[in-house]
Design an enzyme around this catalytic site. Structure first.
Site, PDB file in Angstrom:
ATOM      1  N   GLY A   7      -2.929  -9.543   3.093  1.00  0.00           N
ATOM      2  CA  GLY A   7      -2.494 -10.392   1.751  1.00  0.00           C
ATOM      3  C   GLY A   7      -1.022 -10.608   1.629  1.00  0.00           C
ATOM      4  N   VAL A   8      -0.560 -10.441   0.421  1.00  0.00           N
ATOM      5  CA  VAL A   8       0.929 -10.508   0.012  1.00  0.00           C
ATOM      6  C   VAL A   8       1.445  -9.424   1.007  1.00  0.00           C
ATOM      7  CG1 VAL A   8       2.494 -10.137  -1.614  1.00  0.00           C
ATOM      8  CG2 VAL A   8       0.328 -11.325  -2.051  1.00  0.00           C
ATOM      9  N   ASP A   9       1.183  -8.394   1.125  1.00  0.00           N
ATOM     10  CA  ASP A   9       2.077  -7.384   1.958  1.00  0.00           C
ATOM     11  C   ASP A   9       2.156  -7.760   3.589  1.00  0.00           C
ATOM     12  OD1 ASP A   9       3.212  -4.988   2.486  1.00  0.00           O
ATOM     13  OD2 ASP A   9       1.473  -3.688   2.810  1.00  0.00           O
ATOM     14  N   ASN A  35       1.053  -1.402  -0.215  1.00  0.00           N
ATOM     15  CA  ASN A  35      -0.034  -0.090  -0.015  1.00  0.00           C
ATOM     16  C   ASN A  35       0.793   1.186   0.152  1.00  0.00           C
ATOM     17  OD1 ASN A  35       0.643   0.699   2.782  1.00  0.00           O
ATOM     18  ND2 ASN A  35      -0.656  -0.907   3.490  1.00  0.00           N
TER      19      ASN A  35
END
Length: 176
Positions: free
Chosen positions: A33-35, A25
């Site tokens: 999620g992936v982050d 972000n």
């Protein structure tokens, strides 16, 4: 060129590559999620380094060390939130791939793995995102041979199938 591009289903945080790309972000301070998975796997040092970067614009990319990840580097890119397709989302997503690959070349990265940027909570249509990802990676590799392998990593099998279809379509186009 498609021989340098691989699509797999898996966990991007476990890959033995030079760099993984984080679908971040704008704050770069972690998220879902992936982050979130990348931040958890890399450890608190990643967050500390990301704080020094002071965020990232949508479509741009920044690089950090990988810390506790198998990858030496994390390239953070901010994909667009899908708002119907008439707010430049396609170009912003394409820019994520180009910016990330440009950073990879600048840092001598030979192998890089991308998640399906913006297709989770940012709601970018998966088929459209897959076409953009494959097109941009192939175009970049056609003009730059310093990257030897790009892996497109999908969390689910259905996303993986759609990225494989996009890769096959691009491969067929390049044969004509």
């Amino acid at each position: 060129m498609t021989d340098k591009i691989t699509v797999i289903q898996g966990d991007i945080t476990q890959l033995q590559v030079d760099a993984i790309v984080n679908a971040a972000n704008n704050s770069l301070l972690g998220g879902g999620g992936v982050d979130g998975a990348i931040h958890r796997a890399a450890g608190s040092q990643l967050l500390a380094e990301c704080r020094q970067l002071r965020g990232c614009a949508t479509g741009a990319a920044k690089i950090t060390q990988g810390y506790n990840l198998p990858a030496k580097w994390v390239i953070h890119t901010v994909g667009p939130v899908w708002e119907g397709g008439d707010r430049g989302e396609d170009e912003l997503l394409a820019s994520c791939y180009r910016s990330s690959l440009t950073l990879a070349v600048q840092h001598g990265i030979k192998t890089i793995a991308f998640p399906a940027i913006s297709t989770g909570v940012y709601r970018f249509p998966i088929d459209r995102a897959a076409q953009i990802a494959v097109r941009e990676v192939q175009a970049f590799l056609s003009t730059n041979d310093s990257i030897s392998q790009v892996i497109l990593v999908c969390f689910s099998q259905s996303t993986c199938d759609r990225f494989l279809k996009a890769l096959q379509q691009v491969g067929e186009t390049s044969l004509n």
